[in-house]
Design a protein around this motif. Structure first.
Motif, PDB file in Angstrom:
ATOM      1  N   LEU A   4      29.871  40.989  56.564  1.00 13.58           N
ATOM      2  CA  LEU A   4      30.549  40.221  55.520  1.00 13.58           C
ATOM      3  C   LEU A   4      29.650  40.079  54.292  1.00 13.58           C
ATOM      4  O   LEU A   4      30.111  40.212  53.151  1.00 13.58           O
ATOM      5  CB  LEU A   4      30.949  38.847  56.050  1.00 13.58           C
ATOM      6  N   GLY A   5      28.370  39.831  54.527  1.00 21.55           N
ATOM      7  CA  GLY A   5      27.426  39.785  53.412  1.00 21.55           C
ATOM      8  C   GLY A   5      27.367  41.113  52.672  1.00 21.55           C
ATOM      9  O   GLY A   5      27.291  41.152  51.441  1.00 21.55           O
ATOM     10  N   GLY A   6      27.417  42.226  53.423  1.00 28.17           N
ATOM     11  CA  GLY A   6      27.421  43.541  52.800  1.00 28.17           C
ATOM     12  C   GLY A   6      28.666  43.763  51.945  1.00 28.17           C
ATOM     13  O   GLY A   6      28.587  44.367  50.864  1.00 28.17           O
ATOM     14  N   ILE A   7      29.810  43.258  52.394  1.00 32.57           N
ATOM     15  CA  ILE A   7      31.042  43.378  51.612  1.00 32.57           C
ATOM     16  C   ILE A   7      30.913  42.647  50.278  1.00 32.57           C
ATOM     17  O   ILE A   7      31.248  43.186  49.212  1.00 32.57           O
ATOM     18  CB  ILE A   7      32.236  42.818  52.416  1.00 32.57           C
ATOM     19  N   LEU A   8      30.425  41.413  50.333  1.00 31.95           N
ATOM     20  CA  LEU A   8      30.279  40.633  49.097  1.00 31.95           C
ATOM     21  C   LEU A   8      29.268  41.275  48.153  1.00 31.95           C
ATOM     22  O   LEU A   8      29.456  41.272  46.930  1.00 31.95           O
ATOM     23  CB  LEU A   8      29.855  39.201  49.432  1.00 31.95           C
TER      24      LEU A   8
ATOM     25  N   ALA B   3      38.159  49.617  44.319  1.00 34.40           N
ATOM     26  CA  ALA B   3      39.413  48.957  43.968  1.00 34.40           C
ATOM     27  C   ALA B   3      39.139  47.652  43.228  1.00 34.40           C
ATOM     28  O   ALA B   3      38.181  46.941  43.537  1.00 34.40           O
ATOM     29  CB  ALA B   3      40.234  48.687  45.224  1.00 34.40           C
ATOM     30  N   THR B   4      39.968  47.345  42.265  1.00 36.60           N
ATOM     31  CA  THR B   4      39.797  46.112  41.489  1.00 36.60           C
ATOM     32  C   THR B   4      39.857  44.887  42.384  1.00 36.60           C
ATOM     33  O   THR B   4      39.085  43.925  42.217  1.00 36.60           O
ATOM     34  CB  THR B   4      40.889  46.013  40.407  1.00 36.60           C
ATOM     35  N   SER B   5      40.758  44.915  43.366  1.00 37.18           N
ATOM     36  CA  SER B   5      40.885  43.781  44.277  1.00 37.18           C
ATOM     37  C   SER B   5      39.653  43.619  45.147  1.00 37.18           C
ATOM     38  O   SER B   5      39.283  42.505  45.533  1.00 37.18           O
ATOM     39  CB  SER B   5      42.135  43.931  45.148  1.00 37.18           C
ATOM     40  N   PHE B   6      38.976  44.739  45.473  1.00 34.58           N
ATOM     41  CA  PHE B   6      37.742  44.652  46.256  1.00 34.58           C
ATOM     42  C   PHE B   6      36.626  44.056  45.412  1.00 34.58           C
ATOM     43  O   PHE B   6      35.893  43.171  45.863  1.00 34.58           O
ATOM     44  CB  PHE B   6      37.342  46.033  46.764  1.00 34.58           C
ATOM     45  N   LEU B   7      36.471  44.524  44.192  1.00 30.56           N
ATOM     46  CA  LEU B   7      35.443  43.987  43.305  1.00 30.56           C
ATOM     47  C   LEU B   7      35.659  42.502  43.045  1.00 30.56           C
ATOM     48  O   LEU B   7      34.691  41.758  42.821  1.00 30.56           O
ATOM     49  CB  LEU B   7      35.443  44.752  41.974  1.00 30.56           C
ATOM     50  N   ALA B   8      36.909  42.067  43.104  1.00 28.16           N
ATOM     51  CA  ALA B   8      37.202  40.649  42.868  1.00 28.16           C
ATOM     52  C   ALA B   8      36.565  39.752  43.929  1.00 28.16           C
ATOM     53  O   ALA B   8      36.270  38.583  43.658  1.00 28.16           O
ATOM     54  CB  ALA B   8      38.713  40.433  42.842  1.00 28.16           C
ATOM     55  N   LEU B   9      36.321  40.293  45.130  1.00 27.13           N
ATOM     56  CA  LEU B   9      35.701  39.496  46.189  1.00 27.13           C
ATOM     57  C   LEU B   9      34.304  39.028  45.794  1.00 27.13           C
ATOM     58  O   LEU B   9      33.862  37.949  46.210  1.00 27.13           O
ATOM     59  CB  LEU B   9      35.615  40.310  47.479  1.00 27.13           C
ATOM     60  N   GLY B  10      33.621  39.810  45.006  1.00 26.60           N
ATOM     61  CA  GLY B  10      32.262  39.445  44.622  1.00 26.60           C
ATOM     62  C   GLY B  10      32.120  38.959  43.203  1.00 26.60           C
ATOM     63  O   GLY B  10      31.050  38.464  42.825  1.00 26.60           O
ATOM     64  N   ARG B  11      33.184  39.091  42.398  1.00 27.32           N
ATOM     65  CA  ARG B  11      33.053  38.778  40.978  1.00 27.32           C
ATOM     66  C   ARG B  11      33.984  37.682  40.483  1.00 27.32           C
ATOM     67  O   ARG B  11      33.821  37.198  39.356  1.00 27.32           O
ATOM     68  CB  ARG B  11      33.297  40.051  40.152  1.00 27.32           C
ATOM     69  N   THR B  12      34.960  37.289  41.292  1.00 31.11           N
ATOM     70  CA  THR B  12      35.926  36.277  40.850  1.00 31.11           C
ATOM     71  C   THR B  12      35.268  34.912  40.732  1.00 31.11           C
ATOM     72  O   THR B  12      34.462  34.517  41.576  1.00 31.11           O
ATOM     73  CB  THR B  12      37.098  36.197  41.837  1.00 31.11           C
ATOM     74  N   ARG B  13      35.647  34.193  39.685  1.00 33.74           N
ATOM     75  CA  ARG B  13      35.215  32.797  39.508  1.00 33.74           C
ATOM     76  C   ARG B  13      36.465  31.946  39.367  1.00 33.74           C
ATOM     77  O   ARG B  13      37.215  32.076  38.400  1.00 33.74           O
ATOM     78  CB  ARG B  13      34.325  32.651  38.281  1.00 33.74           C
ATOM     79  N   LEU B  14      36.690  31.099  40.352  1.00 28.91           N
ATOM     80  CA  LEU B  14      37.855  30.234  40.314  1.00 28.91           C
ATOM     81  C   LEU B  14      37.714  29.225  39.192  1.00 28.91           C
ATOM     82  O   LEU B  14      36.645  28.626  39.010  1.00 28.91           O
ATOM     83  CB  LEU B  14      38.029  29.521  41.654  1.00 28.91           C
ATOM     84  N   TRP B  15      38.814  29.036  38.468  1.00 31.44           N
ATOM     85  CA  TRP B  15      38.819  28.155  37.298  1.00 31.44           C
ATOM     86  C   TRP B  15      37.755  28.567  36.277  1.00 31.44           C
ATOM     87  O   TRP B  15      37.277  27.750  35.489  1.00 31.44           O
ATOM     88  CB  TRP B  15      38.613  26.693  37.705  1.00 31.44           C
ATOM     89  N   GLY B  16      37.384  29.850  36.322  1.00 33.09           N
ATOM     90  CA  GLY B  16      36.405  30.362  35.393  1.00 33.09           C
ATOM     91  C   GLY B  16      34.996  29.870  35.613  1.00 33.09           C
ATOM     92  O   GLY B  16      34.115  30.098  34.781  1.00 33.09           O
ATOM     93  N   LEU B  17      34.745  29.221  36.758  1.00 29.73           N
ATOM     94  CA  LEU B  17      33.435  28.601  36.962  1.00 29.73           C
ATOM     95  C   LEU B  17      32.861  28.834  38.355  1.00 29.73           C
ATOM     96  O   LEU B  17      31.726  29.277  38.504  1.00 29.73           O
ATOM     97  CB  LEU B  17      33.549  27.094  36.692  1.00 29.73           C
ATOM     98  N   LEU B  18      33.649  28.552  39.413  1.00 32.69           N
ATOM     99  CA  LEU B  18      33.143  28.561  40.781  1.00 32.69           C
ATOM    100  C   LEU B  18      33.245  29.951  41.392  1.00 32.69           C
ATOM    101  O   LEU B  18      34.341  30.481  41.569  1.00 32.69           O
ATOM    102  CB  LEU B  18      33.927  27.555  41.633  1.00 32.69           C
ATOM    103  N   PRO B  19      32.110  30.584  41.735  1.00 31.31           N
ATOM    104  CA  PRO B  19      32.143  31.944  42.299  1.00 31.31           C
ATOM    105  C   PRO B  19      32.829  31.977  43.662  1.00 31.31           C
ATOM    106  O   PRO B  19      32.581  31.111  44.510  1.00 31.31           O
ATOM    107  CB  PRO B  19      30.662  32.314  42.419  1.00 31.31           C
ATOM    108  N   LEU B  20      33.663  32.983  43.861  1.00 29.87           N
ATOM    109  CA  LEU B  20      34.354  33.139  45.139  1.00 29.87           C
ATOM    110  C   LEU B  20      33.386  33.310  46.312  1.00 29.87           C
ATOM    111  O   LEU B  20      33.629  32.758  47.391  1.00 29.87           O
ATOM    112  CB  LEU B  20      35.320  34.320  45.060  1.00 29.87           C
ATOM    113  N   PRO B  21      32.265  34.075  46.169  1.00 24.24           N
ATOM    114  CA  PRO B  21      31.330  34.179  47.300  1.00 24.24           C
ATOM    115  C   PRO B  21      30.788  32.835  47.764  1.00 24.24           C
ATOM    116  O   PRO B  21      30.522  32.658  48.956  1.00 24.24           O
ATOM    117  CB  PRO B  21      30.210  35.064  46.740  1.00 24.24           C
TER     118      PRO B  21
END
Length: 348
Positions: free
Chosen positions: A256-260, A180-198
Motif C-alpha cells: 500500500l505504501g508503494g502504491i501511494l 492513469a489520472t485516477s491512480f495518480l490522484a491516490l497520491g496527489r489529491t488534496r481534499l478541500w484543497g488542503l488535506l492530502p489523501l495519503p
C-alpha cells in the motif's frame, strides 16, 4: 508504632515529596517526553525558520511521512509477534515498479493495478511466512534474504532502468502507456484543497490497526505470541497462523505504501526502497518510547514517523549539509530515547 498510628487515625509527618507523588510525576514525564520533544523541535524550527510553521508545510510533512508510517506499521505488527521484517522497503519498491510496469507497459487501469500490487505484497508476506514458520529460518535471516531477492527481482523486467512513458527496452520495444489520472490522484489529491489523501489513508489504517491490536482479542493474541510463543501455544493460541497473518499484513501495508509512492512520483523509480527501510524502522522503534509503553504499538509508530519527518524537513529548511543530516537526526533520536527511558523508568 504503625499499629498505634493506624488505630488513632493520625498520619505520621514526612519530609520531602511523598514517594507516590514522585513516582506519578516520573511516570507522567516518561509518558509525555516524546510528545514534549516533538513540540520543542517544532518550536525551534519555527523560530529559526518561520515558514516551517505554515499549515501547508506541516501538511507536507504529514504527506511525506505517510508512506514511511505505513511501512513502520507493518514492522510494528511483525515486532508484536516477536519477529522482524527487513523486507518492507523492498516490498514497497516492488509495489512502485509493479504499478509502473502494469500501467506504462501493459496499459492497465487503476483498479487492476492496485489489486495486483496488493496481491504482490500478500505473496511476499506469505513467502516470508514460508521461510520463517515452515522452514524455521530465523526472522532476521529470512526477511534479509527476501530483501535482496525482491530488491533484485524488481529490476529484472526493466533491465535495471526506471519505468516511465516512452522508455526503450533492450529489444527495441517502447513503453507507450501512462499512469492513469485516477491512480495518480491516490497520491496527489488534496481534499478541500488542503488535506492530502495519503494522510487520510494513513489515519484510517492506523485507527483500524489500533482497534485491532489494542481492543480486540486477535491483537492481544499477537502480543502473547511475541511475549512467549510456547505459553501462547499451550494456552490454545494458533501461533503459526498468527505469525503468518502478521507477515502477510506487513507485506500488504508495504505494498500500500508503494502504491501511494508510485502515485505521488508518477514513475517507477529504481532507487525507491533504500531510505524507506531506514526511516520506517526508526519510526517503529521510536514507538517503543511513546507513552513509555516499551513495546511495539500503533500510536507510537505514527508519532515516531512524524518525529523523523519533522527532523528531516526542519534540517532541509535550515540548509543543513546533506552529509550531516543523518548524524544530527541520529543524535536527536538517541538523545530523545535516552531521556524518555530515563524519565520513565520505574523506581525500585
Amino acid at each position: 508504632m504503625s499499629q498505634t498510628l493506624q488505630h488513632s487515625g493520625k498520619v505520621a509527618p514526612s519530609s520531602g515529596t511523598p514517594r507516590g507523588i514522585t513516582f506519578t510525576l516520573a511516570e507522567l514525564a516518561g509518558r509525555g517526553a516524546m510528545f514534549l520533544i516533538l513540540i520543542v523541535l517544532v518550536t525551534i524550527f519555527g523560530i529559526i525558520q518561520p515558514v516551517f510553521l505554515k499549515v501547508e508545510n506541516l501538511l507536507d510533512i504529514l504527506e511525506a511521512v505517510s508512506v514511511t508510517a505505513l511501512l513502520g506499521l507493518g514492522i510494528t505488527v511483525s515486532l508484536a509477534v516477536g519477529g522482524f521484517d527487513l523486507s518492507v522497503g523492498s516490498t514497497a519498491a516492488m509495489g512502485v515498479m509493479t504499478a509502473a510496469y502494469a500501467q506504462v507497459v501493459w496499459g492497465w487501469g487503476t483498479v487492476p493495478t492496485v489489486l495486483l500490487v496488493l496481491g504482490v505484497g500478500i505473496v511476499i508476506g506469505l513467502f516470508n511466512s514460508l521461510l520463517i514458520i515452515v522452514l524455521r529460518v530465523p526472522d532476521l535471516l529470512a526477511t534479509l534474504g527476501t530483501l535482496f531477492l525482491v530488491g533484485g527481482l524488481q529490476l529484472i523486467p526493466s533491465a535495471g532502468n526506471s519505468i516511465s512513458t516512452g522508455m526503450i527496452f533492450a529489444d527495441g520495444s517502447s513503453a507507450n502507456g501512462a499512469f492513469a489520472t485516477s491512480f495518480l490522484a491516490l497520491g496527489r489529491t488534496r481534499l478541500w484543497g488542503l488535506l492530502p489523501l495519503p494522510v487520510i489513508i494513513l489515519a484510517a489504517v492506523a485507527v483500524l490497526l489500533w482497534i485491532l491490536m489494542e481492543r480486540l482479542r486477535w491483537g492481544r493474541a499477537l502480543y502473547a505470541v511475541g511475549g512467549n510463543a510456547l505459553a501462547a501455544r499451550l494456552a490454545g493460541a494458533p501461533t503459526a497462523r498468527l505469525r503468518m497473518a502478521a507477515y502477510v499484513l506487513s507485506g500488504l501495508l508495504s505494498a500500500l505504501g508503494g502504491i501511494l509512492l508510485a502515485a505521488r512520483v508518477g514513475r517507477g523509480d529504481i532507487m525507491t526502497g533504500g531510505s524507506l527501510l531506514q526511516d520506517s524502522f526508526a519510526a517503529a522503534l521510536i514507538g517503543f518510547a511513546v507513552l513509555n509503553l516499551r513495546r511495539p504499538n500503533i500510536l507510537g509508530t505514527v508519532v515516531g514517523a512524524i518525529l523523523v519527518g519533522v527532523l528531516l524537513n526542519g534540517l532541509t529548511m535550515l540548509n543543513a549539509p546533506y552529509y550531516t543530516q543523518d548524524f544530527i537526526k541520529g543524535a536527536v533520536l538517541v538523545g530523545s530515547l535516552a531521556l524518555t527511558y530515563r524519565l520513565g523508568r520505574s523506581r525500585r
